[in-house]
Every structure is written in C-alpha cells, then in structure tokens.
Design a protein around this motif. Structure first.
Motif, mmCIF file in Angstrom:
data_model
loop_
_atom_site.group_PDB
_atom_site.id
_atom_site.type_symbol
_atom_site.label_atom_id
_atom_site.label_comp_id
_atom_site.label_asym_id
_atom_site.label_seq_id
_atom_site.Cartn_x
_atom_site.Cartn_y
_atom_site.Cartn_z
ATOM 1 N N ALA A 118 -80.774 -33.730 -2.214
ATOM 2 C CA ALA A 118 -79.503 -34.495 -1.595
ATOM 3 C C ALA A 118 -80.031 -35.921 -1.792
ATOM 4 O O ALA A 118 -78.885 -36.660 -2.088
ATOM 5 C CB ALA A 118 -79.598 -34.104 -0.189
ATOM 6 N N ARG A 119 -81.120 -36.456 -1.921
ATOM 7 C CA ARG A 119 -81.593 -37.714 -2.001
ATOM 8 C C ARG A 119 -81.147 -37.990 -3.552
ATOM 9 O O ARG A 119 -80.442 -39.137 -3.880
ATOM 10 C CB ARG A 119 -83.064 -38.127 -1.739
ATOM 11 N N GLU A 120 -81.421 -37.165 -4.504
ATOM 12 C CA GLU A 120 -81.078 -37.532 -5.960
ATOM 13 C C GLU A 120 -79.823 -37.057 -6.348
ATOM 14 O O GLU A 120 -79.468 -37.282 -7.433
ATOM 15 C CB GLU A 120 -82.194 -36.652 -6.713
ATOM 16 N N SER A 121 -78.936 -36.603 -5.270
ATOM 17 C CA SER A 121 -77.567 -36.104 -5.572
ATOM 18 C C SER A 121 -77.714 -35.241 -6.787
ATOM 19 O O SER A 121 -76.820 -35.476 -7.743
ATOM 20 C CB SER A 121 -76.814 -37.579 -6.040
ATOM 21 N N LEU A 122 -78.525 -34.450 -6.768
ATOM 22 C CA LEU A 122 -78.421 -33.400 -7.775
ATOM 23 C C LEU A 122 -77.400 -32.527 -7.706
ATOM 24 O O LEU A 122 -77.034 -31.981 -6.436
ATOM 25 C CB LEU A 122 -79.849 -32.549 -7.464
ATOM 26 N N ARG A 123 -76.863 -32.119 -8.847
ATOM 27 C CA ARG A 123 -75.887 -30.920 -8.636
ATOM 28 C C ARG A 123 -76.393 -29.726 -9.399
ATOM 29 O O ARG A 123 -76.706 -29.542 -10.409
ATOM 30 C CB ARG A 123 -74.617 -31.204 -9.762
ATOM 31 N N LEU A 124 -76.572 -28.828 -8.368
ATOM 32 C CA LEU A 124 -77.445 -27.553 -8.834
ATOM 33 C C LEU A 124 -76.331 -26.534 -8.640
ATOM 34 O O LEU A 124 -75.202 -26.751 -8.009
ATOM 35 C CB LEU A 124 -78.397 -27.519 -7.647
ATOM 36 N N GLU A 125 -76.790 -25.296 -9.462
ATOM 37 C CA GLU A 125 -75.657 -24.103 -9.552
ATOM 38 C C GLU A 125 -75.457 -23.846 -8.166
ATOM 39 O O GLU A 125 -74.297 -23.509 -7.702
ATOM 40 C CB GLU A 125 -76.387 -23.321 -10.456
ATOM 41 N N SER A 126 -76.493 -23.593 -7.453
ATOM 42 C CA SER A 126 -76.347 -23.170 -6.183
ATOM 43 C C SER A 126 -77.040 -24.170 -5.144
ATOM 44 O O SER A 126 -78.344 -24.446 -5.375
ATOM 45 C CB SER A 126 -76.889 -21.783 -5.723
ATOM 46 N N GLU A 127 -76.289 -24.643 -4.009
ATOM 47 C CA GLU A 127 -76.882 -25.635 -3.219
ATOM 48 C C GLU A 127 -78.016 -24.866 -2.598
ATOM 49 O O GLU A 127 -78.101 -23.900 -2.024
ATOM 50 C CB GLU A 127 -75.868 -26.080 -2.186
ATOM 51 N N ILE A 128 -79.454 -25.831 -2.428
ATOM 52 C CA ILE A 128 -80.453 -25.487 -1.705
ATOM 53 C C ILE A 128 -80.399 -25.603 -0.377
ATOM 54 O O ILE A 128 -80.132 -26.669 0.035
ATOM 55 C CB ILE A 128 -81.636 -25.963 -2.227
ATOM 56 N N GLU A 129 -80.349 -24.476 0.495
ATOM 57 C CA GLU A 129 -80.320 -24.826 2.165
ATOM 58 C C GLU A 129 -81.447 -24.864 2.618
ATOM 59 O O GLU A 129 -82.452 -24.142 2.255
ATOM 60 C CB GLU A 129 -79.675 -23.657 2.688
ATOM 61 N N SER A 130 -81.613 -25.868 3.571
ATOM 62 C CA SER A 130 -82.985 -25.907 4.294
ATOM 63 C C SER A 130 -83.334 -24.699 5.036
ATOM 64 O O SER A 130 -82.256 -24.190 5.307
ATOM 65 C CB SER A 130 -82.898 -27.040 5.174
ATOM 66 N N ASP A 131 -84.520 -24.491 5.250
ATOM 67 C CA ASP A 131 -84.812 -23.349 6.225
ATOM 68 C C ASP A 131 -84.931 -23.698 7.533
ATOM 69 O O ASP A 131 -85.257 -22.664 8.455
ATOM 70 C CB ASP A 131 -86.279 -22.738 5.834
ATOM 71 N N CYS A 132 -84.427 -25.027 7.861
ATOM 72 C CA CYS A 132 -84.471 -25.396 9.334
ATOM 73 C C CYS A 132 -84.070 -24.341 10.478
ATOM 74 O O CYS A 132 -82.947 -24.047 10.301
ATOM 75 C CB CYS A 132 -83.825 -26.682 9.414
ATOM 76 N N ALA A 133 -84.880 -23.911 11.175
ATOM 77 C CA ALA A 133 -84.469 -22.986 12.327
ATOM 78 C C ALA A 133 -85.780 -22.831 13.232
ATOM 79 O O ALA A 133 -86.636 -23.102 13.005
ATOM 80 C CB ALA A 133 -84.330 -21.645 11.592
ATOM 81 N N THR A 134 -85.224 -22.522 14.388
ATOM 82 C CA THR A 134 -86.047 -22.248 15.571
ATOM 83 C C THR A 134 -86.677 -20.731 15.443
ATOM 84 O O THR A 134 -85.970 -19.847 15.008
ATOM 85 C CB THR A 134 -85.444 -22.036 16.986
ATOM 86 N N LEU A 135 -88.254 -20.899 15.445
ATOM 87 C CA LEU A 135 -88.880 -19.618 15.281
ATOM 88 C C LEU A 135 -89.185 -18.984 16.376
ATOM 89 O O LEU A 135 -89.935 -17.839 16.404
ATOM 90 C CB LEU A 135 -90.304 -19.985 14.537
ATOM 91 N N TRP A 136 -88.853 -19.419 17.686
ATOM 92 C CA TRP A 136 -89.233 -18.722 18.967
ATOM 93 C C TRP A 136 -88.649 -17.306 18.879
ATOM 94 O O TRP A 136 -89.578 -16.528 19.362
ATOM 95 C CB TRP A 136 -88.735 -19.454 20.258
ATOM 96 N N PRO A 137 -87.361 -16.844 18.488
ATOM 97 C CA PRO A 137 -86.924 -15.372 18.475
ATOM 98 C C PRO A 137 -87.887 -14.586 17.772
ATOM 99 O O PRO A 137 -88.248 -13.518 18.369
ATOM 100 C CB PRO A 137 -85.429 -15.516 17.819
ATOM 101 N N ALA A 163 -84.006 -21.647 -7.381
ATOM 102 C CA ALA A 163 -83.421 -22.992 -7.309
ATOM 103 C C ALA A 163 -84.775 -24.163 -6.875
ATOM 104 O O ALA A 163 -84.784 -25.281 -7.403
ATOM 105 C CB ALA A 163 -82.357 -23.089 -6.507
ATOM 106 N N VAL A 164 -85.365 -23.618 -5.945
ATOM 107 C CA VAL A 164 -86.400 -24.270 -5.237
ATOM 108 C C VAL A 164 -87.765 -24.526 -6.507
ATOM 109 O O VAL A 164 -88.044 -25.664 -6.789
ATOM 110 C CB VAL A 164 -87.396 -23.814 -4.083
ATOM 111 N N LYS A 165 -87.929 -23.531 -7.319
ATOM 112 C CA LYS A 165 -88.686 -23.628 -8.374
ATOM 113 C C LYS A 165 -88.291 -24.681 -9.411
ATOM 114 O O LYS A 165 -88.728 -25.271 -9.906
ATOM 115 C CB LYS A 165 -88.802 -22.164 -8.978
#
Lengths: 332, 332
Positions: A181-200, A250-252
C-alpha cells in the motif's frame, strides 16, 4: 444544523464541545452498560486476570483487509487470547490531529464496533486528546484490555522438548499488505492483511481440551521474533521445516522485490502455538476449521544455542535469527 | 561501548534493537514481579474493579512541578481514586518520535518510577511505538489502570440535596503553569503545577469513615466542567460561595492577563468531593492535613436548571457555565 467536518482543538478541550463530540462519535457506537460518563468504569472480574496494552500508529490508516480500528481491536484482544484469557473489557484512547476528517474517524469507530463483537469484549471507557495540526499524524489509538484466564501458565517460558509447533495460517500478510500500500504497488492480486481477532479459534482450541504450552501472535518482528523469544525464554532449540511454513505467492513476491524475509514480516491475525506432541493432530484439525493453510511447522528440541533452526527440503540448515534493523516503521 | 543518544525507528521495529531498548529503558526502572516479556501480564483482582485510561500529550513535556511522566501516573491513578478504587495495576504505552533524546526519555521514565510508589500500583505491561520524525511531537504516553473498589457507587449521579461540596486545594494551577511555560512568562513567583497522586488523601478519607457521594479530579475543563457534569448527572443545582473557592494570586494574575476563568483551568492533583453534611467537618479536617488550602465551597440544592450557581460576597448570583471553546490544547 451544520456540524464541523473535521476534528477541532475544542473537541479535546474538556468543555461542552468535547462532551458532545464523544457522545456523538464514541458513546453511540460503543454503547453498553459499562460505558458511562465517569472517569473510571466499574467491572466485575473473576479469578486470574490478564492485562495488555497496545498503541496503534499504522500508516496508511486504511489498507486491504482492515484499518487502524480493526487493528486496535484485534491487536489487544489477541494478546489476551494468547495467554488463554477470554477478552472482557477494553479501554480505547484516541490522539487526534486537528483537522482529521470526521468521515474517516467515523469509519474507524464503526469498524471497531463491528470487530469487537466476535471477541465478546466491550469498550468500557475511553479518552480523547486533540493535538494541533502537525503534532501527530491523523490518528493514534491505544487499546488496553483485561480478560479472564481460562488456562493458567500459557507462556513463552513453558515450552517442553518434544512440543509440536503449528502456525494458524500463511505468514507475512499484514507486513506485505502495508508495504504494498505504501509503495502503491500494482500487484496481480491484492494482498489482504490477515488482521483478525483470534479469540474464536483460541476459544475452540481450549473447548476441545487442547492445553497449549505457549501461544503468540506473530506481530512486529514476525515469526522470527516469536520463535527466538520462545527459545530464549524456555532455553530450548527448535527444528523448523522451511517448506512447511505457509507463505502466499504474492507475499513471497513482495519479499523478493524489497529484500525482506517473510519470517520477519508482521502479522495481525496469525499465531504460533506449541502443544504436547499427542495434541498436534487435533490442534491442526481445529486450526484448519478456521484457516485451511494452518500447518505443523516444526518441533521443540534440546540443544544450544537457544535458537530456532530452519531445515531446507534438501537437508541444509540455518539459524533463523532475530530480525535486525528498521524493518517497517508504523506497521501497526 | 557507544549507544545511540536518540530514539531510532528500529527501537520500535519488533527486532533485537527493540528488545534491548525496552529492557534498558523500561524494565530496569519499572521492575516488579508482574512485568515480564510476555504480551499480557497475569494478575489477581478481587471484588469490584475500576478501569480507566488516559493518553498524555502535554506540551511542554517538562513544567514547574512535574513532567509528562508524573502526569501519566497521577492522571490515571487519580481517576481510580475518584471512584474510591485502590490503584493496583497500570499499563504504559509510549509513542516516540524518531530522534527524541534518550536523556529526556530517561528523565520521564525515572519520574514515573518515583511517582507510582505512593499510589501503591505497579506497571505490569507496556508497549513502545516509534514513528518517523514529524509524525508525532516528541512523546505521547498512554497509561491505563485497574484498581479494587473499596466503596461502591461513588459517582456523578449520586449527589443528594444537602450534600456539602469541598475542594482539596487551590484551583487552576496546572493550567496556569502550562500556560505560563508556553508563553515564557516571567512571573514574580513561578506557578507550580498541582500535579500529584490523590490516592494517599483518598485512602485517608475512606479509612476515616468518610462515605463520599461523588469525587472528581478537576482536569480538562476544570472545576466548571466537573460541577456542570455533576449537576446534569444527578439533576440537582449547586450553590457555591465564590469567595470560598481558593485561587492562588499568581494563578489569578495569569487568568486576568489571558482572559481565562480559574474555574475553567485544568488541575492535575485537585479534586472536588461531595459528602453528606454531617461529614463535612471531618472531610475538611482530613483534606487540610494534606493541603491547608482545602475548603468547603458550597452545597447541593434542589432547583432547575441543573447547573451550579456562583454566589458573590455582595449577594449577586450567576450560573457557572460549562467551559466552551478551545481552552488550552495539550494541557495534559
């Protein structure tokens, strides 16, 4: 009736404007029986209690898969879940820059109100400060939480030789997502953050009778920092199968582009768990109900130095070191 | 061995530098059995619990009578004391600007370590974020605290007609002190902030059998905000004797110079207490053991609108309004 579209200094002044502002922005969205216009909330807590705090300064505020608000809820409730504590009560404190758009603030607070639901916690009190333009970057959020410990002694110092290590999903997403996001990269598939609650998922593990020796969400410093801290705290070594550690393609790609290791990248909804060997299969089974990429990645072994060892598929070995240097500032 | 003289981005990165930094700066000074290198601290709490949070952004960081560190300890433990809760556990979270001097940070953390002693609380966990130069102004601190409630239902909504109102010392010092510091005023006598922990005096009041209906430290918005909130919450009026409210001559002078009312100025170690009439003398006696300027300033009466009324010595009356407008940004 017109109302301001931007945060003003008077919204943090302690007078009538602040009073109206916090009712309009926060009380309305976080409503619950504990949240009152008092300096401190009154709660009941039973047994052993866990407490944790985190300030969030992420940049950009909004990213694929979340924003600073979801991060503030997930980050703090995850720290409770990682010591097997059921999240109960959260405080939230905002430092706002004069001129910050109401529309963005409302989006963030809406997200927080949604994200907190699956954690089972409620926001019981808060604080709002406004600083003049240029004295902070838009918004910083602190969340602090308390929870009731359901299983004692889940700790970095409790690893046993023979424990099996699992990761709850593919690693490095949050770091790669913010970097892209910071580098305004255009990737083939957008990388989504894993941000989520782990309590469940943690709740499910505990309900299934799993008794983890240690759990840790791999935030700043990533998998590498967690495993190094664990080895030091428990004075053990680890043997990790490099090819077993799930990393999205994509992360790689982002890692190769910028010279990062996926092991060093921050996660915000991914955790490592160490369990007695006989619980490994059932742990994997529960984890995969939530994230199919969950995997067994290695085991705890005796040995010195107290560091994790990465084993490649072709038989070579190397120490996985503590991350060093600047990494990514303002990742969370 | 050389070490950096300024905070660097890597001190917040989650890697080895951060690990060393938090041990060197924080762990060494805040040492106690609860503070460990885990994501969450494990505590025991009994009965009803109070919880409160505050972020501190004061400018200048150092002022006569304190600094942002003493404010961070006093502010949060005072909020607990005001609901008759004994402070027990605090978290502290730092947002540091890249380049902030280690020497100033160490002074602040030293102060925190000293100031927390009389509160009886301990710092059980923390968080450190570093943002690039220009993204924050030097240092912001969040402290969040929990405490055990010794007397239930001390609340803004519990005022009774006939209650006597007292103030624990002269008002407006913190606001006037910060204002004078910012304007580089040369006053005949320097105004010292009232910044202080209130737990010792509250503890003494409770031990003496005083059962306050409400207590509140008059921080942002000052005496005027507290009394207005109380009137609204309890749906009562107040009659205040203007000449009974203690204000230092130097504070009066600053107010006249800048067009402020001392009632609107922030305090950081001064509280208002409402007690049943028969406890007023004993309350005053205990308060004066700590601060000789403590005074009875008025009483709760029936009437509408639900606002405090200031009575002048020559018989005139006026409503004391909620402060309005910008007041002083970054006062705490």
């Amino acid at each position: 009736m017109s109302r301001p579209q931007q945060v003003q200094l008077s919204h943090g002044g302690g007078g009538r404007e602040m009073n109206e502002f916090i009712h309009e922005i926060f009380f309305r969205r976080f409503e619950n029986p504990f949240l009152k216009a008092e300096d401190a909330a009154t709660l009941t807590l039973n047994g052993q209690v866990a407490m944790t705090t985190d300030s969030f300064t992420v940049e950009p505020l909004f990213f694929a898969g979340g924003n600073i608000g979801s991060l503030a809820i997930a980050g703090t409730t995850n720290d409770l879940a990682m010591v097997a504590a059921q999240p109960k009560y959260l405080t939230c404190s905002f430092i706002l820059e004069e001129g910050f758009a109401f529309s963005e603030l409302e989006k963030i607070v809406d997200t927080m109100a949604q994200e907190i639901v699956p954690t089972g916690a409620v926001i019981v009190c808060g604080d709002t400060k406004v600083v003049p333009k240029g004295c902070a970057d838009k918004v910083f959020i602190n969340t602090t939480g308390v929870g009731e410990i359901l299983l004692p002694n889940v700790s970095a110092s409790q690893l046993q030789v023979g424990d099996v290590l699992l990761v709850s999903r593919d690693i490095g997403r949050h770091g790669a997502c913010v970097l892209a996001a910071r580098e305004s990269l255009r990737l083939e598939s957008e990388i989504e953050s894993d941000c989520a609650t782990l309590w469940p998922v943690v709740n499910q593990l505990l309900s299934s009778g799993i008794t983890p020796h240690a759990m840790r969400d791999a935030t700043r410093g990533g998998l590498a920092a967690v495993l190094n801290e664990w080895c030091q705290s428990s004075n053990v070594q680890m043997r990790l199968q490099e090819q077993a550690i799930p990393v999205d393609a994509a992360v790689k790609g982002v890692c190769e582009l910028f010279g990062f290791e996926p092991y060093d990248l921050a996660n915000e909804g991914t955790f490592i768990i160490a369990v007695p060997a006989e619980q490994a299969t059932m742990t994997l089974d529960v984890l995969q109900r939530f994230q199919p990429q969950a995997a067994i990645i290695g085991e705890v072994v005796a040995g010195s130095p107290a560091k994790p060892v990465l084993c490649s598929p072709w038989g070579s070995k190397r120490y996985l070191d503590f991350p060093v240097g600047e990494l990514l500032p303002r990742i969370c």
